[in-house]
Design a protein around this motif. Structure first.
Motif, PDB file in Angstrom:
ATOM      1  N   ASP A  99       0.830  -1.206   0.000  1.00 28.73           N
ATOM      2  CA  ASP A  99       0.000   0.000   0.000  1.00 28.73           C
ATOM      3  C   ASP A  99       0.865   1.257   0.000  1.00 28.73           C
ATOM      4  N   GLU A 100       1.985   1.213   0.740  1.00 28.51           N
ATOM      5  CA  GLU A 100       2.913   2.350   0.758  1.00 28.51           C
ATOM      6  C   GLU A 100       3.526   2.560  -0.626  1.00 28.51           C
ATOM      7  N   ILE A 101       3.934   1.459  -1.272  1.00 26.18           N
ATOM      8  CA  ILE A 101       4.504   1.552  -2.613  1.00 26.18           C
ATOM      9  C   ILE A 101       3.453   2.061  -3.595  1.00 26.18           C
ATOM     10  N   GLY A 102       2.218   1.557  -3.451  1.00 21.83           N
ATOM     11  CA  GLY A 102       1.133   2.005  -4.314  1.00 21.83           C
ATOM     12  C   GLY A 102       0.889   3.500  -4.192  1.00 21.83           C
ATOM     13  N   ALA A 103       0.923   4.015  -2.977  1.00 23.03           N
ATOM     14  CA  ALA A 103       0.732   5.456  -2.759  1.00 23.03           C
ATOM     15  C   ALA A 103       1.867   6.252  -3.406  1.00 23.03           C
ATOM     16  N   CYS A 104       3.089   5.719  -3.342  1.00 20.97           N
ATOM     17  CA  CYS A 104       4.243   6.380  -3.972  1.00 20.97           C
ATOM     18  C   CYS A 104       4.106   6.388  -5.495  1.00 20.97           C
TER      19      CYS A 104
END
Length: 264
Positions: free
Chosen positions: A184-189
């Motif tokens: 989810d963190e990578i997706g937000a980035c």
């Protein structure tokens, strides 16, 4: 006491099976919890510390099984509840009943649980209860601390690699949750960094190897998939311009300048 010991023997025999019957273990745990409360095994104040060593040991063993059972059952509320009770035996009653062989395995499991939920402040609070030697060298604590370091440094590929090298099988469920949190963190980035990206490149960054997985992830994040197979984030990157609170900023800067002048 005899009936409680009989229930406990039945629970340990069932728990020793691989895989254990989680439903039957759950029923036995429910019966034992009631019996423990009635016999005042669970500590509520300092006077309970004078109960017999045998009783306190039995209660601790039951709670240790209950913690692992809650993970197998994917019951996070039960995990927090049992872990909170168990820590009383690990920290407050260690002088009476000694140190459990499962102590650091379950404390490491709790640290991983906090990390998987992105509860970093709680993670560090729990970490402060451990000695420097345990943090640096214990086989259960050290790998979890490394995971937290990878997250702080943004080395997410290390998180994906660490999934297959956890110190105990019971860690796998929370490790799966941590991987999802990292994705989810990578997706937000990705949403912030790209106007468009191909599904193949997005899958590579998210460490997703099956085509359907990136499709499911994209739908969860409400990504717009174009006919050419690219994800578009153009609508997400356009943000209304916000007026800077210039008057408030000026007043704040002047206030700091006055305070600095007074200090000098």
């Amino acid at each position: 006491m005899a009936s409680v010991e009989t229930l406990y023997k039945e629970l340990t025999a069932e728990w020793a099976k691989r895989p254990p019957n989680t439903k039957k273990c759950g029923l036995l745990l429910d019966q034992l919890k009631v019996a423990l409360v009635k016999m005042v095994f669970l500590p509520t104040d300092g006077s309970e510390a004078q109960n017999s060593k045998k009783q306190l040991l039995l209660a601790r063993c039951v709670l240790e099984i209950a913690v692992e059972h809650s993970v197998l059952s994917k019951d996070l509320q039960a995990f927090e509840r049992y872990m909170s009770q168990l820590k009383c035996y690990y920290y407050d009653y260690a002088k009476i009943i000694g140190e459990s062989d499962n102590k650091y395995k379950l404390l490491g499991l709790n640290l991983l649980y906090l990390l998987s939920g992105n509860r970093v402040s709680d993670f560090h609070t729990e970490l402060e209860l451990l000695s420097v030697d345990i943090i640096q060298h214990n086989q259960y604590i050290r790998p979890i601390l490394a995971l937290e370091q990878y997250i702080m440094e943004g080395r997410y590929n290390k998180i994906f690699q660490a999934k297959s090298s956890m110190p105990a099988e019971v860690y796998n469920y929370f490790m799966d949750l941590l991987v999802e949190t990292v994705r989810d963190e990578i997706g937000a980035c990705i949403e912030k960094s790209y106007e468009k990206i191909s599904a193949k490149d997005a899958a590579k960054r998210l460490n997703l190897r099956v085509p359907d997985e990136i499709k499911v992830f994209g739908e969860k994040r409400q990504w717009k998939l174009e006919d050419n197979g690219n994800y578009s984030f153009t609508d997400r990157s356009i943000k209304p311009k916000e007026a800077l609170p210039s008057e408030e900023l000026a007043e704040q800067v002047l206030s700091y300048a006055r305070d600095l002048e007074m200090i000098v």
